[in-house]
Scaffold this motif. Structure first.
Motif, PDB file in Angstrom:
ATOM      1  N   VAL A  97       1.692   2.862  -2.522  1.00  0.00           N
ATOM      2  CA  VAL A  97       1.312   1.515  -2.710  1.00  0.00           C
ATOM      3  C   VAL A  97       0.681   1.330  -4.040  1.00  0.00           C
ATOM      4  CG1 VAL A  97      -0.137  -0.339  -2.017  1.00  0.00           C
ATOM      5  CG2 VAL A  97       1.052   0.777  -0.309  1.00  0.00           C
ATOM      6  N   ARG A  98      -0.086   2.405  -4.562  1.00  0.00           N
ATOM      7  CA  ARG A  98      -0.858   2.340  -5.600  1.00  0.00           C
ATOM      8  C   ARG A  98       0.145   2.678  -6.996  1.00  0.00           C
ATOM      9  NH1 ARG A  98      -4.304   6.505  -3.133  1.00  0.00           N
ATOM     10  NH2 ARG A  98      -6.224   5.235  -2.429  1.00  0.00           N
TER      11      ARG A  98
ATOM     12  N   GLU B 243       3.239   1.213  -7.002  1.00  0.00           N
ATOM     13  CA  GLU B 243       3.926   0.071  -6.714  1.00  0.00           C
ATOM     14  C   GLU B 243       3.321  -1.020  -7.406  1.00  0.00           C
ATOM     15  OE1 GLU B 243       5.387   0.108  -2.969  1.00  0.00           O
ATOM     16  OE2 GLU B 243       6.619   1.925  -3.172  1.00  0.00           O
ATOM     17  N   LEU B 244       2.013  -0.732  -7.696  1.00  0.00           N
ATOM     18  CA  LEU B 244       1.201  -2.014  -8.099  1.00  0.00           C
ATOM     19  C   LEU B 244       1.607  -2.925  -9.058  1.00  0.00           C
ATOM     20  CD1 LEU B 244      -2.708  -0.858  -7.871  1.00  0.00           C
ATOM     21  CD2 LEU B 244      -1.565  -2.830  -6.558  1.00  0.00           C
TER      22      LEU B 244
ATOM     23  N   ARG C 156       3.900  -5.220  -7.145  1.00  0.00           N
ATOM     24  CA  ARG C 156       3.512  -5.912  -6.191  1.00  0.00           C
ATOM     25  C   ARG C 156       2.506  -7.158  -6.596  1.00  0.00           C
ATOM     26  NH1 ARG C 156       4.933  -4.346  -1.478  1.00  0.00           N
ATOM     27  NH2 ARG C 156       5.875  -2.469  -1.224  1.00  0.00           N
ATOM     28  N   VAL C 157       2.089  -7.035  -7.737  1.00  0.00           N
ATOM     29  CA  VAL C 157       1.226  -8.105  -8.305  1.00  0.00           C
ATOM     30  C   VAL C 157       2.146  -9.303  -9.184  1.00  0.00           C
ATOM     31  CG1 VAL C 157      -0.967  -8.482  -9.794  1.00  0.00           C
ATOM     32  CG2 VAL C 157      -0.900  -6.889  -8.205  1.00  0.00           C
TER      33      VAL C 157
ATOM     34  N   PHE D  19      -1.526 -10.098  -4.989  1.00  0.00           N
ATOM     35  CA  PHE D  19      -0.822  -8.730  -4.430  1.00  0.00           C
ATOM     36  C   PHE D  19      -0.283  -9.160  -3.043  1.00  0.00           C
ATOM     37  CE2 PHE D  19      -2.303  -5.136  -1.714  1.00  0.00           C
ATOM     38  CZ  PHE D  19      -1.381  -4.310  -2.582  1.00  0.00           C
TER      39      PHE D  19
ATOM     40  N   VAL E 111      -3.583  -6.326 -12.094  1.00  0.00           N
ATOM     41  CA  VAL E 111      -3.240  -5.141 -11.703  1.00  0.00           C
ATOM     42  C   VAL E 111      -4.215  -4.279 -11.702  1.00  0.00           C
ATOM     43  CG1 VAL E 111      -1.431  -3.166 -12.166  1.00  0.00           C
ATOM     44  CG2 VAL E 111      -0.706  -5.662 -12.079  1.00  0.00           C
TER      45      VAL E 111
ATOM     46  N   ALA F 149      -6.711  -4.685  -8.835  1.00  0.00           N
ATOM     47  CA  ALA F 149      -6.387  -4.119  -7.584  1.00  0.00           C
ATOM     48  C   ALA F 149      -6.420  -2.746  -7.468  1.00  0.00           C
ATOM     49  CB  ALA F 149      -4.787  -4.826  -7.406  1.00  0.00           C
ATOM     50  N   ARG F 150      -5.985  -1.898  -8.729  1.00  0.00           N
ATOM     51  CA  ARG F 150      -5.869  -0.547  -8.771  1.00  0.00           C
ATOM     52  C   ARG F 150      -7.061  -0.021  -8.400  1.00  0.00           C
ATOM     53  NH1 ARG F 150      -1.910   2.178 -10.148  1.00  0.00           N
ATOM     54  NH2 ARG F 150      -1.079   0.366 -11.573  1.00  0.00           N
TER      55      ARG F 150
ATOM     56  N   LEU G 133      -8.018  -0.165  -4.856  1.00  0.00           N
ATOM     57  CA  LEU G 133      -7.249   0.860  -4.161  1.00  0.00           C
ATOM     58  C   LEU G 133      -7.554   2.254  -4.156  1.00  0.00           C
ATOM     59  CD1 LEU G 133      -3.615  -0.928  -4.057  1.00  0.00           C
ATOM     60  CD2 LEU G 133      -5.216  -0.810  -2.077  1.00  0.00           C
TER      61      LEU G 133
END
Length: 141
Positions: A80-81, A83-84, A87-88, A94, A131, A134-135, A138
């Motif tokens: 998931v990290r 693919e950020l 995904r944003v 997100f 991004v 969000a990173r 995560l």
């Protein structure tokens, strides 16, 4: 995780005519704090079949942390990290989907059935900043 750079987290799933409402609600509750309110909206499919949309918006920071703690249990959180960037979106949202059947069993696994959309705080509201924020979250999970 002291601060949470999300304005809110939306969780949504559909309960089709062939599914038990209570079981689908239990699957959604896998991600939510205890006794969190779930909204229900009834709709109709193309052939007249009943579809119930179950959704919850989590805005309180402690409740958002709870949802994120569930996301952190993903066995492939590293994927998931990585693919950020995909995904944003440009609106700083997100997206992640989860397996509804696994969630009913209390397991958090990526798949189809439950959609998570989190509005990422970003000032200025640019995708790249979202991004990065969000990173950061995560990476703390």
């Amino acid at each position: 995780m002291s601060s949470v750079p999300f304005h809110y987290v939306d969780l949504r799933t559909f309960c089709y005519a062939t599914e038990d409402d209570k079981r689908v609600e239990d699957a959604l509750r896998t991600f939510l704090p205890a006794e969190y309110p779930i909204e229900r909206a009834e709709s109709e499919g193309h052939y007249g079949d009943r579809i119930v949309v179950l959704s919850a918006r989590v805005e309180n920071a402690d409740d958002v942390r709870h949802v994120l703690s569930q996301v952190a249990t993903l066995s492939d959180i590293d994927a998931v990290r990585s693919e950020l960037g995909d995904r944003v979106d440009d609106n700083c949202s997100f997206f992640l989907t989860f397996d509804k059947q696994a969630a009913f069993g209390g397991e958090v696994r990526r798949g189809d059935g439950i959609t998570l959309r989190a509005k990422v705080e970003a000032y200025p509201a640019k995708r790249e900043k979202a991004v990065a924020n969000a990173r950061a979250v995560l990476d703390e999970l």
